[in-house]
Scaffold this active site. Structure first.
Site, PDB file in Angstrom:
ATOM      1  N   SER A 148       0.851  -1.188   0.000  1.00  0.00           N
ATOM      2  CA  SER A 148       0.000   0.000   0.000  1.00  0.00           C
ATOM      3  C   SER A 148       0.885   1.236   0.000  1.00  0.00           C
ATOM      4  O   SER A 148       2.058   1.175   0.405  1.00  0.00           O
ATOM      5  CB  SER A 148      -0.880  -0.002   1.259  1.00  0.00           C
ATOM      6  N   TYR A 161      -1.596  -0.799  10.758  1.00  0.00           N
ATOM      7  CA  TYR A 161      -1.613  -0.951   9.296  1.00  0.00           C
ATOM      8  C   TYR A 161      -0.299  -0.492   8.683  1.00  0.00           C
ATOM      9  O   TYR A 161       0.277  -1.180   7.832  1.00  0.00           O
ATOM     10  CB  TYR A 161      -2.787  -0.156   8.718  1.00  0.00           C
TER      11      TYR A 161
END
Length: 243
Positions: A148, A161
């Site tokens: 990501s 995350y």
């Protein structure tokens, strides 16, 4: 019509929805046999039937839908073994399964931290470790780890995350060095804002990247000449809202 990747075998984790589903559908359309995995048995079964129906008339069924939790190494081993048994081997691994829990570090529970790290980072390791012997038997393969832009841009509320995706980038670079001389290529795909329901994000937002755009980038990687390796690709919205 079978395409450039005709006859190859792919495993797509988190393949029953969002980006994973679009990748699986694209690969099926390119002539691959595809195994998709996920944790929701009902959703997985329905998607598997839809994909089978979409590929009907093109010979034997080329879809395997299997309940598998990437946090469990035993589950992952069964997924790879079943795929290889069903289709004769494994050429591609798309490590797409992932979750996001976004809270400040003082509110994030140890259980939530563990869940994110185990899914996004340990799960990718488990899948790679389990699949490599099958790829070596085929003379090579391609591993695509879904990272990501959060792997290079930390943000408030992203402790778990961010950590999982920063770690995944490092993991991907290390295994690239481990496996390149076995003819196994590794790429980190790093999407920005994608128009899916991941982490309860709103959908139908025109400026976001479409899941199909990300799937197209994966097909492009798999089609690329074996002499080249793309260690990372970033997929960004071309015109996000001005800040």
């Amino acid at each position: 019509m079978a395409g450039f990747l005709n006859g190859k075998v792919a495993v797509v984790t988190g393949g029953s929805r969002g980006i994973g589903l679009k990748i699986a559908e694209r690969l099926l359309g390119e002539g691959c046999s595809v195994a998709i995995s996920g944790r929701d048995a009902k959703t997985l079964a329905a998607v598997g039937k839809q994909m089978e129906a979409a590929s009907s008339g093109a010979g034997p069924c080329r879809v395997e839908a299997m309940v598998s939790d990437v946090r469990s190494y035993a589950d992952v081993e069964k997924l790879m073994a079943r795929t290889a048994e069903r289709f004769g081997g494994i050429d591609y691994l798309i490590n797409n399964a992932g979750i996001g829990i976004f809270k400040s570090v003082e509110r994030l529970t140890p259980e939530e931290w563990d869940s994110v790290i185990q899914t996004n980072l340990s799960g990718s390791f488990y899948c790679v470790r389990a699949v490599v012997p099958y790829m070596k038997k085929r003379g090579g393969g391609y591993i695509i780890n879904f990272s990501s832009l959060a792997a290079i841009n930390a943000f408030a509320g992203g402790a778990a995350y961010n950590a999982s995706k920063f770690g995944l980038n490092g993991f991907s670079e290390a295994i690239m060095l481990d496996l390149r001389y076995d003819n196994i290529r590794t790429t980190s795909v790093m999407p920005g804002s994608v128009d899916t329901e991941f982490a309860n994000n709103p959908t139908g937002v025109a400026w976001k990247v479409a899941a199909d755009d990300v799937a197209q980038s994966v097909v492009g990687l798999l089609r690329s000449h074996p002499r080249s390796m793309f260690s990372r690709i970033e997929v960004r919205p071309s015109q996000p809202p001005r800040k």
